[in-house]
Design an enzyme around this catalytic site. Structure first.
Site, PDB file in Angstrom:
ATOM      1  N   GLU A 128       2.814   4.220 -11.399  1.00 27.36           N
ATOM      2  CA  GLU A 128       3.776   3.976 -10.306  1.00 27.36           C
ATOM      3  C   GLU A 128       5.154   3.598 -10.867  1.00 27.36           C
ATOM      4  O   GLU A 128       5.967   2.960 -10.184  1.00 27.36           O
ATOM      5  CB  GLU A 128       3.274   2.852  -9.371  1.00 27.36           C
ATOM      6  CG  GLU A 128       1.918   3.074  -8.753  1.00 27.36           C
ATOM      7  CD  GLU A 128       1.879   4.176  -7.698  1.00 27.36           C
ATOM      8  OE1 GLU A 128       2.891   4.856  -7.494  1.00 27.36           O
ATOM      9  OE2 GLU A 128       0.800   4.361  -7.109  1.00 27.36           O
ATOM     10  N   HIS A 142       3.037  -4.536  -7.184  1.00 30.17           N
ATOM     11  CA  HIS A 142       2.201  -3.723  -6.291  1.00 30.17           C
ATOM     12  C   HIS A 142       0.748  -4.139  -6.479  1.00 30.17           C
ATOM     13  O   HIS A 142       0.269  -4.248  -7.613  1.00 30.17           O
ATOM     14  CB  HIS A 142       2.366  -2.232  -6.612  1.00 30.17           C
ATOM     15  CG  HIS A 142       1.261  -1.376  -6.062  1.00 30.17           C
ATOM     16  ND1 HIS A 142       1.008  -1.270  -4.707  1.00 30.17           N
ATOM     17  CD2 HIS A 142       0.325  -0.607  -6.672  1.00 30.17           C
ATOM     18  CE1 HIS A 142      -0.032  -0.463  -4.523  1.00 30.17           C
ATOM     19  NE2 HIS A 142      -0.465  -0.051  -5.699  1.00 30.17           N
ATOM     20  N   HIS A 146      -3.455  -4.162  -4.382  1.00 30.91           N
ATOM     21  CA  HIS A 146      -4.289  -3.621  -3.316  1.00 30.91           C
ATOM     22  C   HIS A 146      -4.814  -4.769  -2.448  1.00 30.91           C
ATOM     23  O   HIS A 146      -6.020  -5.035  -2.416  1.00 30.91           O
ATOM     24  CB  HIS A 146      -5.425  -2.784  -3.913  1.00 30.91           C
ATOM     25  CG  HIS A 146      -4.941  -1.549  -4.625  1.00 30.91           C
ATOM     26  ND1 HIS A 146      -5.798  -0.661  -5.244  1.00 30.91           N
ATOM     27  CD2 HIS A 146      -3.693  -1.046  -4.811  1.00 30.91           C
ATOM     28  CE1 HIS A 146      -5.081   0.331  -5.785  1.00 30.91           C
ATOM     29  NE2 HIS A 146      -3.803   0.107  -5.543  1.00 30.91           N
ATOM     30  N   GLU A 180       4.575 -19.450   9.167  1.00 34.59           N
ATOM     31  CA  GLU A 180       5.200 -19.185   7.871  1.00 34.59           C
ATOM     32  C   GLU A 180       5.824 -17.782   7.756  1.00 34.59           C
ATOM     33  O   GLU A 180       6.767 -17.590   6.990  1.00 34.59           O
ATOM     34  CB  GLU A 180       4.094 -19.338   6.797  1.00 34.59           C
ATOM     35  CG  GLU A 180       4.585 -19.578   5.401  1.00 34.59           C
ATOM     36  CD  GLU A 180       5.352 -20.883   5.232  1.00 34.59           C
ATOM     37  OE1 GLU A 180       5.184 -21.794   6.065  1.00 34.59           O
ATOM     38  OE2 GLU A 180       6.128 -20.965   4.283  1.00 34.59           O
ATOM     39  N   HIS A 201      -3.798   1.956   1.194  1.00 33.28           N
ATOM     40  CA  HIS A 201      -3.603   1.853  -0.258  1.00 33.28           C
ATOM     41  C   HIS A 201      -3.313   0.407  -0.669  1.00 33.28           C
ATOM     42  O   HIS A 201      -4.118  -0.217  -1.358  1.00 33.28           O
ATOM     43  CB  HIS A 201      -2.485   2.810  -0.704  1.00 33.28           C
ATOM     44  CG  HIS A 201      -2.215   2.803  -2.175  1.00 33.28           C
ATOM     45  ND1 HIS A 201      -1.593   3.825  -2.836  1.00 33.28           N
ATOM     46  CD2 HIS A 201      -2.466   1.875  -3.134  1.00 33.28           C
ATOM     47  CE1 HIS A 201      -1.503   3.554  -4.124  1.00 33.28           C
ATOM     48  NE2 HIS A 201      -2.015   2.367  -4.328  1.00 33.28           N
TER      49      HIS A 201
HETATM   50  P1  13P Z   1      -1.845   2.209 -12.683  1.00 40.12           P
HETATM   51  O1  13P Z   1      -3.075   1.753 -13.415  1.00 40.12           O
HETATM   52  O2  13P Z   1      -1.307   3.498 -13.224  1.00 40.12           O
HETATM   53  O3  13P Z   1      -0.791   1.115 -12.648  1.00 40.12           O
HETATM   54  O4  13P Z   1      -2.242   2.541 -11.189  1.00 40.12           O
HETATM   55  C1  13P Z   1      -2.819   1.608 -10.336  1.00 40.12           C
HETATM   56  C2  13P Z   1      -2.398   1.751  -8.923  1.00 40.12           C
HETATM   57  O5  13P Z   1      -2.560   0.829  -8.175  1.00 40.12           O
HETATM   58  C3  13P Z   1      -1.797   3.035  -8.460  1.00 40.12           C
HETATM   59  O6  13P Z   1      -1.240   2.890  -7.185  1.00 40.12           O
HETATM   60 ZN    ZN Z   2      -2.088   1.206  -6.081  1.00 42.45          ZN
END
Ligand code: 13P
Ligand code: ZN
Length: 276
Positions: free
Chosen positions: A118, A141, A143, A171, A212
């Site tokens: 990313e 980023h 999940h 909050e 995602h």
């Molecule tokens: P990477 O291991 O390449 O950082 O990818 C993980 C991810 O969350 C892709 O959206």
């Molecule tokens: Zn991801």
């Protein structure tokens, strides 16, 4: 020239702690998630010869605003579970070259590899945030589970999603008065996702990638993490409350949200709250 040992660098310690936190939270399965941290040349120079690199690669697009910048970034396919055990394999320190078209690997990825898949999103989002905030430093980023679950059952209209989150816990409007942005589902690891995320980052520091995960921008690691932690908490409460059988539903009213913005001197994103 003598250099300090890089494992003692505060930015490596912060990265080890943050990746561990994200994994413990259950938001970083397998190799999920990526972080990039803008470093100052002066701090990198304490640990590394910044004129020496292992390889140089095309970024695939130009980031002229970032030329000469240094980033500590997680590696593609590297597990957050293992960063603290082996930072020199899981992480990379890279420098953007003088015209912003290539990156140079200065340190890390000891068993091989590249910065996160990313990387395009990270670089474009850094560039967008630095235009509006010169203290900006971190793109994160992950999940996050509840926010991702919410993208299955809630409208993906970003104003409606912002309002729902603001109404869950006091909050939220205080932590992200600019609201959250939401993209359509897009293919991971593409510059299209990068471009779309960066456009959203011009006006909000949280971008949700449906089905995602989530991306945030902060002036520090804690700042970027705090945004996601707060949105995720609100999403958890939304999901829990939705399971209830009661016919009643009381959330924070628009007028109550206005009174919070008065008390804490906030300007909420326009067009979300009913006029007072
Ligand atoms: P990477 O291991 O390449 O950082 O990818 C993980 C991810 O969350 C892709 O959206
Ligand atoms: Zn991801």
């Amino acid at each position: 020239m003598n250099y300090y040992h890089i494992s003692d660098a505060p930015f490596i310690k912060e990265m080890k702690e943050m990746t561990h936190n994200l994994w413990i939270n259950g938001w970083a399965e397998n190799h999920a998630g990526n972080i990039s941290y803008l470093l100052q040349e002066d701090e990198v120079k304490l640990y590394l010869n910044t004129g020496q690199y292992r390889y140089e690669k095309d970024i695939g697009f130009a980031v002229p605003d970032l030329k000469g910048s240094y980033f500590l970034v997680t590696g593609a396919g590297k597990s957050f579970r293992n960063v603290a055990k082996d930072p020199s394999d899981s992480l990379a320190i890279i420098k953007i070259n003088d015209d912003g078209t290539k990156y140079q690997l200065l340190w890390g990825l000891s068993s091989g590899g590249e910065p996160t898949s990313e990387f395009a999103s990270h670089l474009m989002c850094h560039s967008a945030r630095l235009k509006v905030d010169n203290q900006h430093r971190v793109i994160l980023h992950t999940h996050a589970m509840a926010i991702t679950a919410m993208t299955f059952i809630h409208s993906l209209d970003e104003d409606r999603l912002t309002k729902t989150l603001w109404k869950m816990i006091t909050e939220c409007i205080m932590t992200f008065p600019d609201g959250v942005s939401v993209l359509p589902w897009m293919v991971a690891g593409t510059s299209d996702l990068g471009k779309a995320s960066a456009e959203k980052m011009e006006t909000s520091r949280i971008v949700i990638w449906p089905q995602h995960g989530i991306m945030s921008a902060g002036r520090s690691m804690d700042d970027a993490y705090g945004l996601i932690e707060t949105a995720e908490k609100a999403a958890n409460i939304y999901l829990l409350a939705k399971q209830g059988q009661s016919e009643d539903w009381q959330d924070i009213s628009d007028q109550q949200l206005w009174s919070l913005t008065d008390r804490f001197d906030l300007i909420p994103k326009k067009g979300i709250l009913e006029p007072r």
